[in-house]
Design a protein around this motif. Structure first.
Motif, PDB file in Angstrom:
ATOM      1  N   LEU A  79      36.434   0.240  19.387  1.00 52.41           N
ATOM      2  CA  LEU A  79      35.305  -0.628  19.144  1.00 52.41           C
ATOM      3  C   LEU A  79      35.339  -1.184  17.724  1.00 52.41           C
ATOM      4  O   LEU A  79      35.080  -2.370  17.522  1.00 52.41           O
ATOM      5  CB  LEU A  79      33.989   0.124  19.377  1.00 52.41           C
ATOM      6  N   ALA A  80      35.676  -0.340  16.776  1.00 54.10           N
ATOM      7  CA  ALA A  80      35.718  -0.788  15.379  1.00 54.10           C
ATOM      8  C   ALA A  80      36.795  -1.847  15.177  1.00 54.10           C
ATOM      9  O   ALA A  80      36.586  -2.822  14.452  1.00 54.10           O
ATOM     10  CB  ALA A  80      35.952   0.399  14.455  1.00 54.10           C
ATOM     11  N   MET A  81      37.927  -1.679  15.840  1.00 54.62           N
ATOM     12  CA  MET A  81      39.017  -2.644  15.688  1.00 54.62           C
ATOM     13  C   MET A  81      38.670  -3.999  16.306  1.00 54.62           C
ATOM     14  O   MET A  81      38.947  -5.041  15.714  1.00 54.62           O
ATOM     15  CB  MET A  81      40.300  -2.107  16.303  1.00 54.62           C
ATOM     16  N   THR A  82      38.069  -3.984  17.485  1.00 51.99           N
ATOM     17  CA  THR A  82      37.705  -5.262  18.088  1.00 51.99           C
ATOM     18  C   THR A  82      36.586  -5.917  17.288  1.00 51.99           C
ATOM     19  O   THR A  82      36.571  -7.141  17.136  1.00 51.99           O
ATOM     20  CB  THR A  82      37.296  -5.121  19.575  1.00 51.99           C
ATOM     21  N   GLN A  83      35.685  -5.124  16.735  1.00 52.47           N
ATOM     22  CA  GLN A  83      34.624  -5.696  15.901  1.00 52.47           C
ATOM     23  C   GLN A  83      35.216  -6.318  14.647  1.00 52.47           C
ATOM     24  O   GLN A  83      34.785  -7.390  14.217  1.00 52.47           O
ATOM     25  CB  GLN A  83      33.580  -4.643  15.542  1.00 52.47           C
ATOM     26  N   GLN A  84      36.212  -5.661  14.067  1.00 49.73           N
ATOM     27  CA  GLN A  84      36.863  -6.210  12.876  1.00 49.73           C
ATOM     28  C   GLN A  84      37.548  -7.539  13.204  1.00 49.73           C
ATOM     29  O   GLN A  84      37.442  -8.497  12.454  1.00 49.73           O
ATOM     30  CB  GLN A  84      37.878  -5.219  12.325  1.00 49.73           C
ATOM     31  N   TRP A  92      35.451 -16.537  17.383  1.00 54.53           N
ATOM     32  CA  TRP A  92      35.693 -17.347  18.573  1.00 54.53           C
ATOM     33  C   TRP A  92      36.763 -16.732  19.478  1.00 54.53           C
ATOM     34  O   TRP A  92      37.060 -17.271  20.531  1.00 54.53           O
ATOM     35  CB  TRP A  92      36.145 -18.749  18.139  1.00 54.53           C
ATOM     36  N   HIS A  93      37.331 -15.590  19.125  1.00 50.65           N
ATOM     37  CA  HIS A  93      38.435 -14.965  19.871  1.00 50.65           C
ATOM     38  C   HIS A  93      37.886 -14.360  21.158  1.00 50.65           C
ATOM     39  O   HIS A  93      37.415 -13.227  21.187  1.00 50.65           O
ATOM     40  CB  HIS A  93      39.100 -13.906  19.004  1.00 50.65           C
ATOM     41  N   GLU A  94      37.988 -15.121  22.237  1.00 46.31           N
ATOM     42  CA  GLU A  94      37.340 -14.730  23.491  1.00 46.31           C
ATOM     43  C   GLU A  94      37.912 -13.453  24.084  1.00 46.31           C
ATOM     44  O   GLU A  94      37.176 -12.624  24.625  1.00 46.31           O
ATOM     45  CB  GLU A  94      37.416 -15.877  24.496  1.00 46.31           C
ATOM     46  N   GLN A  95      39.209 -13.262  23.993  1.00 49.67           N
ATOM     47  CA  GLN A  95      39.797 -12.037  24.545  1.00 49.67           C
ATOM     48  C   GLN A  95      39.257 -10.809  23.802  1.00 49.67           C
ATOM     49  O   GLN A  95      39.010  -9.770  24.421  1.00 49.67           O
ATOM     50  CB  GLN A  95      41.317 -12.077  24.478  1.00 49.67           C
ATOM     51  N   ALA A  96      39.032 -10.924  22.515  1.00 53.55           N
ATOM     52  CA  ALA A  96      38.460  -9.808  21.757  1.00 53.55           C
ATOM     53  C   ALA A  96      37.022  -9.536  22.210  1.00 53.55           C
ATOM     54  O   ALA A  96      36.608  -8.379  22.288  1.00 53.55           O
ATOM     55  CB  ALA A  96      38.500 -10.106  20.260  1.00 53.55           C
ATOM     56  N   THR A 143      46.311  -6.835  22.294  1.00 57.13           N
ATOM     57  CA  THR A 143      45.513  -7.941  21.755  1.00 57.13           C
ATOM     58  C   THR A 143      45.481  -7.916  20.238  1.00 57.13           C
ATOM     59  O   THR A 143      45.670  -8.939  19.589  1.00 57.13           O
ATOM     60  CB  THR A 143      44.077  -7.903  22.305  1.00 57.13           C
ATOM     61  N   LEU A 144      45.222  -6.757  19.656  1.00 60.32           N
ATOM     62  CA  LEU A 144      45.160  -6.670  18.208  1.00 60.32           C
ATOM     63  C   LEU A 144      46.505  -6.972  17.569  1.00 60.32           C
ATOM     64  O   LEU A 144      46.575  -7.651  16.550  1.00 60.32           O
ATOM     65  CB  LEU A 144      44.669  -5.286  17.780  1.00 60.32           C
ATOM     66  N   GLN A 145      47.577  -6.516  18.185  1.00 57.48           N
ATOM     67  CA  GLN A 145      48.899  -6.785  17.632  1.00 57.48           C
ATOM     68  C   GLN A 145      49.219  -8.276  17.671  1.00 57.48           C
ATOM     69  O   GLN A 145      49.724  -8.835  16.710  1.00 57.48           O
ATOM     70  CB  GLN A 145      49.964  -5.991  18.385  1.00 57.48           C
ATOM     71  N   ARG A 146      48.911  -8.925  18.765  1.00 54.47           N
ATOM     72  CA  ARG A 146      49.204 -10.355  18.902  1.00 54.47           C
ATOM     73  C   ARG A 146      48.275 -11.218  18.069  1.00 54.47           C
ATOM     74  O   ARG A 146      48.712 -12.157  17.420  1.00 54.47           O
ATOM     75  CB  ARG A 146      49.093 -10.776  20.371  1.00 54.47           C
ATOM     76  N   ALA A 147      46.995 -10.923  18.121  1.00 54.05           N
ATOM     77  CA  ALA A 147      46.006 -11.799  17.499  1.00 54.05           C
ATOM     78  C   ALA A 147      45.875 -11.608  16.002  1.00 54.05           C
ATOM     79  O   ALA A 147      45.667 -12.561  15.274  1.00 54.05           O
ATOM     80  CB  ALA A 147      44.649 -11.593  18.159  1.00 54.05           C
ATOM     81  N   ALA A 148      46.007 -10.391  15.547  1.00 54.45           N
ATOM     82  CA  ALA A 148      45.720 -10.132  14.145  1.00 54.45           C
ATOM     83  C   ALA A 148      46.892  -9.514  13.391  1.00 54.45           C
ATOM     84  O   ALA A 148      46.783  -9.240  12.208  1.00 54.45           O
ATOM     85  CB  ALA A 148      44.495  -9.220  14.039  1.00 54.45           C
ATOM     86  N   ILE A 198      47.931  -6.561  13.681  1.00 56.19           N
ATOM     87  CA  ILE A 198      47.604  -5.183  13.373  1.00 56.19           C
ATOM     88  C   ILE A 198      48.457  -4.276  14.258  1.00 56.19           C
ATOM     89  O   ILE A 198      48.492  -4.430  15.457  1.00 56.19           O
ATOM     90  CB  ILE A 198      46.109  -4.887  13.645  1.00 56.19           C
ATOM     91  N   SER A 199      49.146  -3.332  13.626  1.00 57.46           N
ATOM     92  CA  SER A 199      49.961  -2.387  14.387  1.00 57.46           C
ATOM     93  C   SER A 199      49.084  -1.227  14.828  1.00 57.46           C
ATOM     94  O   SER A 199      48.391  -0.613  14.024  1.00 57.46           O
ATOM     95  CB  SER A 199      51.102  -1.872  13.528  1.00 57.46           C
ATOM     96  N   VAL A 200      49.107  -0.941  16.122  1.00 59.02           N
ATOM     97  CA  VAL A 200      48.262   0.127  16.682  1.00 59.02           C
ATOM     98  C   VAL A 200      49.145   1.139  17.375  1.00 59.02           C
ATOM     99  O   VAL A 200      49.985   0.778  18.201  1.00 59.02           O
ATOM    100  CB  VAL A 200      47.245  -0.454  17.680  1.00 59.02           C
ATOM    101  N   GLN A 201      48.963   2.400  17.056  1.00 59.87           N
ATOM    102  CA  GLN A 201      49.704   3.489  17.684  1.00 59.87           C
ATOM    103  C   GLN A 201      48.807   4.197  18.668  1.00 59.87           C
ATOM    104  O   GLN A 201      47.756   4.714  18.298  1.00 59.87           O
ATOM    105  CB  GLN A 201      50.188   4.488  16.615  1.00 59.87           C
TER     106      GLN A 201
END
Length: 95
Positions: A1-6, A13-17, A83-88, A90-93
């Motif tokens: 939740l925190a990552m998508t909020q960030q 405007w990032h609809e997938q987020a 989504t986070l990796q592509r859009a921002a 951000i590397s997520v493990q």
């Protein structure tokens, strides 16, 4: 939740987020917050681009509204990571 909020703070405007935030909120038992996220998405897209959310987003809203959201948490986690990796960038493990 925190990552998508960030991500939404950086790109409101990032609809997938918005969809991912809705799913995560719904899976966390925060149904009314998930529904409110759709309204926020709808408002931002209307203000920024003069468009409505995609059908996919509206369908997700209806599923949450009718308490018919089906899926597995691992699928949601994978969607968030991708989504986070592509859009921002951000590397997520995932554990």
């Amino acid at each position: 939740l925190a990552m998508t909020q960030q991500l939404l703070t950086l790109e409101p405007w990032h609809e997938q987020a918005h969809r991912l935030q809705m799913m995560l909120l719904a899976y966390a038992g925060q149904r009314s917050a998930a529904l409110a996220q759709y309204v926020t998405c709808q408002r931002v897209l209307a203000e920024e681009y003069g468009v409505d959310p995609l059908a996919e987003t509206t369908i997700l809203y209806e599923q949450i509204k009718l308490d018919q959201l089906i899926g597995k948490h691992q699928h949601v986690n994978s969607s968030v990571a991708i989504t986070l990796q592509r859009a921002a960038g951000i590397s997520v493990q995932l554990n």
